[in-house]
Design a protein around this motif. Structure first.
Motif, PDB file in Angstrom:
ATOM      1  N   LEU A 193       2.685  -4.253  -5.024  1.00  0.00           N
ATOM      2  CA  LEU A 193       1.861  -3.389  -4.911  1.00  0.00           C
ATOM      3  C   LEU A 193       0.412  -3.427  -5.385  1.00  0.00           C
ATOM      4  O   LEU A 193       0.202  -3.586  -6.576  1.00  0.00           O
ATOM      5  CB  LEU A 193       2.530  -2.025  -5.657  1.00  0.00           C
ATOM      6  N   ARG A 194      -0.577  -3.387  -4.201  1.00  0.00           N
ATOM      7  CA  ARG A 194      -1.742  -3.511  -4.705  1.00  0.00           C
ATOM      8  C   ARG A 194      -2.714  -2.436  -4.793  1.00  0.00           C
ATOM      9  O   ARG A 194      -3.679  -2.226  -5.445  1.00  0.00           O
ATOM     10  CB  ARG A 194      -2.487  -4.540  -3.629  1.00  0.00           C
ATOM     11  N   ARG A 195      -2.391  -1.439  -4.075  1.00  0.00           N
ATOM     12  CA  ARG A 195      -3.297  -0.386  -3.883  1.00  0.00           C
ATOM     13  C   ARG A 195      -2.395   1.030  -4.149  1.00  0.00           C
ATOM     14  O   ARG A 195      -1.376   1.314  -3.055  1.00  0.00           O
ATOM     15  CB  ARG A 195      -4.058  -0.242  -2.307  1.00  0.00           C
ATOM     16  N   PHE A 196      -2.608   1.878  -5.058  1.00  0.00           N
ATOM     17  CA  PHE A 196      -2.075   2.988  -5.178  1.00  0.00           C
ATOM     18  C   PHE A 196      -3.201   4.015  -5.809  1.00  0.00           C
ATOM     19  O   PHE A 196      -3.819   3.681  -6.786  1.00  0.00           O
ATOM     20  CB  PHE A 196      -0.819   2.918  -6.429  1.00  0.00           C
ATOM     21  N   ASP A 197      -3.437   5.028  -4.894  1.00  0.00           N
ATOM     22  CA  ASP A 197      -4.196   6.203  -5.352  1.00  0.00           C
ATOM     23  C   ASP A 197      -3.612   7.216  -5.805  1.00  0.00           C
ATOM     24  O   ASP A 197      -2.521   7.500  -5.218  1.00  0.00           O
ATOM     25  CB  ASP A 197      -5.373   6.486  -4.166  1.00  0.00           C
ATOM     26  N   THR A 198      -4.137   8.233  -6.416  1.00  0.00           N
ATOM     27  CA  THR A 198      -3.615   9.396  -6.966  1.00  0.00           C
ATOM     28  C   THR A 198      -4.091  10.671  -6.485  1.00  0.00           C
ATOM     29  O   THR A 198      -3.974  11.724  -6.928  1.00  0.00           O
ATOM     30  CB  THR A 198      -3.927   9.441  -8.609  1.00  0.00           C
ATOM     31  N   ARG A 199      -4.959  10.585  -5.404  1.00  0.00           N
ATOM     32  CA  ARG A 199      -5.621  11.587  -5.033  1.00  0.00           C
ATOM     33  C   ARG A 199      -4.833  12.809  -4.396  1.00  0.00           C
ATOM     34  O   ARG A 199      -5.093  13.903  -4.264  1.00  0.00           O
ATOM     35  CB  ARG A 199      -6.548  11.206  -3.766  1.00  0.00           C
ATOM     36  N   GLY A 200      -3.549  12.408  -3.699  1.00  0.00           N
ATOM     37  CA  GLY A 200      -2.493  13.416  -3.269  1.00  0.00           C
ATOM     38  C   GLY A 200      -1.665  14.084  -4.320  1.00  0.00           C
ATOM     39  O   GLY A 200      -1.021  14.817  -4.235  1.00  0.00           O
ATOM     40  N   LEU A 201      -1.766  13.560  -5.652  1.00  0.00           N
ATOM     41  CA  LEU A 201      -0.931  14.052  -6.625  1.00  0.00           C
ATOM     42  C   LEU A 201      -1.298  15.111  -7.559  1.00  0.00           C
ATOM     43  O   LEU A 201      -1.230  15.230  -8.896  1.00  0.00           O
ATOM     44  CB  LEU A 201      -0.452  12.762  -7.519  1.00  0.00           C
ATOM     45  N   THR A 202      -2.395  15.944  -7.184  1.00  0.00           N
ATOM     46  CA  THR A 202      -3.123  16.630  -7.920  1.00  0.00           C
ATOM     47  C   THR A 202      -2.206  18.299  -8.513  1.00  0.00           C
ATOM     48  O   THR A 202      -2.805  18.773  -9.509  1.00  0.00           O
ATOM     49  CB  THR A 202      -4.204  17.678  -6.958  1.00  0.00           C
ATOM     50  N   ALA A 203      -1.146  18.361  -7.988  1.00  0.00           N
ATOM     51  CA  ALA A 203       0.008  19.113  -8.492  1.00  0.00           C
ATOM     52  C   ALA A 203       0.971  18.699  -9.528  1.00  0.00           C
ATOM     53  O   ALA A 203       1.522  19.420  -9.919  1.00  0.00           O
ATOM     54  CB  ALA A 203       0.690  20.044  -7.292  1.00  0.00           C
ATOM     55  N   VAL A 261       0.891  -1.125  -0.064  1.00  0.00           N
ATOM     56  CA  VAL A 261      -0.046   0.154   0.130  1.00  0.00           C
ATOM     57  C   VAL A 261       1.008   1.121   0.023  1.00  0.00           C
ATOM     58  O   VAL A 261       1.692   1.203   0.747  1.00  0.00           O
ATOM     59  CB  VAL A 261      -0.942   0.087   1.294  1.00  0.00           C
ATOM     60  N   PHE A 262       0.572   2.107  -1.169  1.00  0.00           N
ATOM     61  CA  PHE A 262       1.255   3.313  -0.793  1.00  0.00           C
ATOM     62  C   PHE A 262       0.084   4.561  -0.903  1.00  0.00           C
ATOM     63  O   PHE A 262      -0.656   4.548  -1.861  1.00  0.00           O
ATOM     64  CB  PHE A 262       2.068   3.554  -2.109  1.00  0.00           C
ATOM     65  N   ASP A 263       0.128   5.303   0.176  1.00  0.00           N
ATOM     66  CA  ASP A 263      -0.756   6.283   0.347  1.00  0.00           C
ATOM     67  C   ASP A 263      -0.171   7.701  -0.133  1.00  0.00           C
ATOM     68  O   ASP A 263       0.845   8.261   0.635  1.00  0.00           O
ATOM     69  CB  ASP A 263      -1.090   6.645   1.809  1.00  0.00           C
ATOM     70  N   THR A 264      -0.646   8.465  -1.005  1.00  0.00           N
ATOM     71  CA  THR A 264      -0.101   9.397  -1.631  1.00  0.00           C
ATOM     72  C   THR A 264      -0.656  10.720  -1.116  1.00  0.00           C
ATOM     73  O   THR A 264      -0.533  11.884  -1.483  1.00  0.00           O
ATOM     74  CB  THR A 264      -0.076   9.717  -3.045  1.00  0.00           C
ATOM     75  N   ALA A 265      -1.397  10.771   0.097  1.00  0.00           N
ATOM     76  CA  ALA A 265      -2.399  11.653   0.507  1.00  0.00           C
ATOM     77  C   ALA A 265      -1.646  13.185   0.870  1.00  0.00           C
ATOM     78  O   ALA A 265      -2.253  14.138   0.618  1.00  0.00           O
ATOM     79  CB  ALA A 265      -3.216  11.310   1.713  1.00  0.00           C
ATOM     80  N   GLY A 266      -0.383  12.937   1.317  1.00  0.00           N
ATOM     81  CA  GLY A 266       0.408  14.089   1.690  1.00  0.00           C
ATOM     82  C   GLY A 266       1.147  14.845   0.666  1.00  0.00           C
ATOM     83  O   GLY A 266       1.740  15.844   0.850  1.00  0.00           O
ATOM     84  N   LEU A 267       1.244  14.294  -0.635  1.00  0.00           N
ATOM     85  CA  LEU A 267       2.034  14.839  -1.809  1.00  0.00           C
ATOM     86  C   LEU A 267       1.391  15.706  -2.619  1.00  0.00           C
ATOM     87  O   LEU A 267       1.708  16.037  -3.809  1.00  0.00           O
ATOM     88  CB  LEU A 267       2.534  13.645  -2.608  1.00  0.00           C
ATOM     89  N   THR A 268       0.653  16.575  -1.950  1.00  0.00           N
ATOM     90  CA  THR A 268      -0.216  17.654  -2.786  1.00  0.00           C
ATOM     91  C   THR A 268       0.764  18.849  -3.286  1.00  0.00           C
ATOM     92  O   THR A 268       0.290  19.535  -4.055  1.00  0.00           O
ATOM     93  CB  THR A 268      -1.192  18.132  -1.610  1.00  0.00           C
ATOM     94  N   GLY A 269       1.990  18.951  -2.620  1.00  0.00           N
ATOM     95  CA  GLY A 269       2.898  19.905  -3.266  1.00  0.00           C
ATOM     96  C   GLY A 269       3.716  19.414  -4.454  1.00  0.00           C
ATOM     97  O   GLY A 269       4.584  20.178  -4.907  1.00  0.00           O
ATOM     98  N   ALA A 325       1.131  -6.855  -8.858  1.00  0.00           N
ATOM     99  CA  ALA A 325      -0.267  -7.040  -8.172  1.00  0.00           C
ATOM    100  C   ALA A 325      -1.339  -6.206  -8.227  1.00  0.00           C
ATOM    101  O   ALA A 325      -2.411  -6.286  -7.836  1.00  0.00           O
ATOM    102  CB  ALA A 325       0.199  -7.391  -6.645  1.00  0.00           C
ATOM    103  N   LEU A 326      -0.906  -4.778  -8.888  1.00  0.00           N
ATOM    104  CA  LEU A 326      -1.931  -3.970  -9.040  1.00  0.00           C
ATOM    105  C   LEU A 326      -2.868  -4.281  -9.854  1.00  0.00           C
ATOM    106  O   LEU A 326      -2.843  -4.770 -11.010  1.00  0.00           O
ATOM    107  CB  LEU A 326      -1.168  -2.507  -9.681  1.00  0.00           C
ATOM    108  N   GLU A 327      -4.234  -4.122  -9.633  1.00  0.00           N
ATOM    109  CA  GLU A 327      -5.349  -4.433 -10.388  1.00  0.00           C
ATOM    110  C   GLU A 327      -6.382  -3.354 -10.934  1.00  0.00           C
ATOM    111  O   GLU A 327      -6.975  -3.501 -11.936  1.00  0.00           O
ATOM    112  CB  GLU A 327      -6.355  -5.476  -9.600  1.00  0.00           C
ATOM    113  N   GLU A 328      -5.976  -2.175 -10.286  1.00  0.00           N
ATOM    114  CA  GLU A 328      -6.933  -1.048 -10.885  1.00  0.00           C
ATOM    115  C   GLU A 328      -6.014   0.212 -10.781  1.00  0.00           C
ATOM    116  O   GLU A 328      -5.163   0.304  -9.857  1.00  0.00           O
ATOM    117  CB  GLU A 328      -7.997  -0.638 -10.117  1.00  0.00           C
ATOM    118  N   PHE A 329      -6.014   1.116 -11.905  1.00  0.00           N
ATOM    119  CA  PHE A 329      -5.381   2.332 -11.913  1.00  0.00           C
ATOM    120  C   PHE A 329      -6.380   3.468 -12.276  1.00  0.00           C
ATOM    121  O   PHE A 329      -6.880   3.284 -13.465  1.00  0.00           O
ATOM    122  CB  PHE A 329      -4.136   2.516 -12.631  1.00  0.00           C
ATOM    123  N   ASP A 330      -6.752   4.592 -11.259  1.00  0.00           N
ATOM    124  CA  ASP A 330      -7.501   5.443 -11.535  1.00  0.00           C
ATOM    125  C   ASP A 330      -6.672   7.044 -11.400  1.00  0.00           C
ATOM    126  O   ASP A 330      -6.036   7.312 -10.538  1.00  0.00           O
ATOM    127  CB  ASP A 330      -8.455   5.575 -10.699  1.00  0.00           C
TER     128      ASP A 330
END
Length: 413
Positions: free
Chosen positions: A301-311, A278-286, A325-330
């Motif tokens: 790696l099974r879970r990777f979200d892009t919500r913190g990569l807005t910049a 699991v890699f949580d990107t929540a703090g990488l907003t800058g 192992a990643l099954e979905e990329f949004d």
């Protein structure tokens, strides 16, 4: 016969300590080596030879000769004062050394500097204590580089420490735990800080670095046995350095929440973290730029979200390569992204679902995008409205991609 211990007291040498021929030290040639040397009540300005001796021989050379002659296994300082520095090459290693323990905690509050290559290559050294050196401000490069028998390093109580040089404990392959809880004032750590510490499984108090650390050199933590890393220790950095956590094969999760000050992620960060799930990107907003090979070869790696990569505006080559192992990329969080390098999502063998919503600013995609994704079946590229340049071999060898897939009128590179 051989001695068990030698106690050296009241040395007032103008240039330093351990000068050959000093009358307070018995001639080492008359009876073999010793097991322990205790240096007490020493008030030398620096542990180095006098100017006259320095002209005759390099300080590190004669010190190495002296240690080799005495062949001590244990050196300890007790109630010493006035020693302000350990000189360059103080106990630089030689194959004939048998020193196993060096205890400098008795140097008191006077030591402010440990120079370069103090213990480099001391292959028999197992234990070092700098405990309580409260005025120590700087440790130079190559402090214990290639001390492959080193099992214990006590750096507690170093509350004034501001800078640690490169290769600090590089290749200390037997070290299992390092406690840096007292390093609250450290502002700078050089390259390859704990490189190839193959047995290191825990860094205690890493979060203590978070308030002061402004510079961390490249490849700081290449530690295959390291189980977890507290991202709070990197909270004051402006960039994640090259190769951070590269090859940390035992780390399973990484929470980037404390990393709101990070502006860029340099090449090779988190690469080859084979157990990372699991890699949580929540703090990488800058973060605005991600370099090459970031998160490549993270097979679990099974879970990777892009919500913190807005910049994020650009992503280099091989991002998320072989995330098997990643099954979905949004890509919903990548709203500022304009450029993606080659081999993005290549060899994600279990990837089934790919969504590009949010990629309305993306203008360029490199070669081999989403190729060798054997299970890919659900693809939506409707978000690629600004795409103008596309590399060759998109979705190559991804046989389950639906027929008739249309990419919105790009120019192929």
């Amino acid at each position: 016969g051989s001695r068990v211990a030698v106690r050296v007291e009241h040395l007032l040498l103008p240039g330093g300590l351990f000068r050959p021929g000093c009358p307070t030290v018995t001639d080492p040639n008359d009876g073999g080596g010793v097991q322990r040397i205790i240096v007490a009540e020493t008030r030398a300005h620096q542990l180095a030879p006098s100017d006259r001796d320095a002209k005759r021989k390099n300080p590190s050379d004669w010190l190495a000769d002296w240690i080799a002659l005495w062949r001590p296994r244990h050196i300890r300082f007790a109630s010493c004062s006035g020693v302000q520095a350990l000189p360059t090459g103080f106990l630089i290693g030689r194959p004939d050394m048998v020193l196993t323990v060096f205890d400098a905690s008795g140097l008191g509050d006077s030591v402010e500097l440990i120079n370069d290559t103090v213990f480099t290559g001391c292959v028999s050294l197992q234990e070092i204590s700098l405990r309580g050196l409260r005025k120590l401000r700087r440790i130079g490069d190559n402090f214990c580089m290639e001390c492959k028998a080193l099992r214990r390093v006590d750096v507690s109580g170093l509350t004034a420490l501001e800078a640690v040089g490169g290769f600090f404990l590089a290749w200390a392959s037997q070290l299992e735990v390092l406690d840096v809880s007292s390093w609250r004032s450290v502002r700078r750590i050089g390259e390859l800080w704990l490189h190839e510490c193959a047995s290191l499984r825990e860094i205690v108090g890493l979060a203590s670095l978070g308030r002061s650390l402004r510079h961390l050199g490249s490849e700081p933590l290449h530690c295959p046995a390291l189980r977890s890393v507290d991202a709070a220790g990197f909270a004051s950095l402006a960039a994640i350095p090259v190769g951070t956590l590269r090859g940390c094969r035992a780390v399973t999760t990484f929470d980037a929440t404390p990393l709101c000050r990070i502006k860029s992620v340099d090449s090779g960060a988190w690469a080859a973290c084979a157990a990372l799930v699991v890699f949580d990107t929540a703090g990488l907003t800058g973060v605005t730029a991600i370099g090459d090979d970031v998160l490549s070869d993270c097979y679990s790696l099974r879970r990777f979200d892009t919500r913190g990569l807005t910049a994020v505006q650009s992503i280099g080559d091989r991002f998320l390569r072989s995330a098997e192992a990643l099954e979905e990329f949004d890509a919903a969080g990548l709203t500022a992204l304009t450029e993606v390098g080659c081999d993005f999502l290549v060899k994600c063998r279990r990837l089934r679902r790919l969504r590009t919503r949010g990629l309305g600013q993306l203008r360029s995609i490199g070669h081999w995008f989403a190729s060798y994704c054997d299970a890919l079946a659900d693809v939506n590229l409707s978000g690629l409205t600004a795409l103008t340049t596309v590399g060759h071999a998109l979705f190559c060898m991804s046989p389950q991609v639906p027929q008739g897939l249309v990419i919105p009128s790009p120019t192929f590179a």
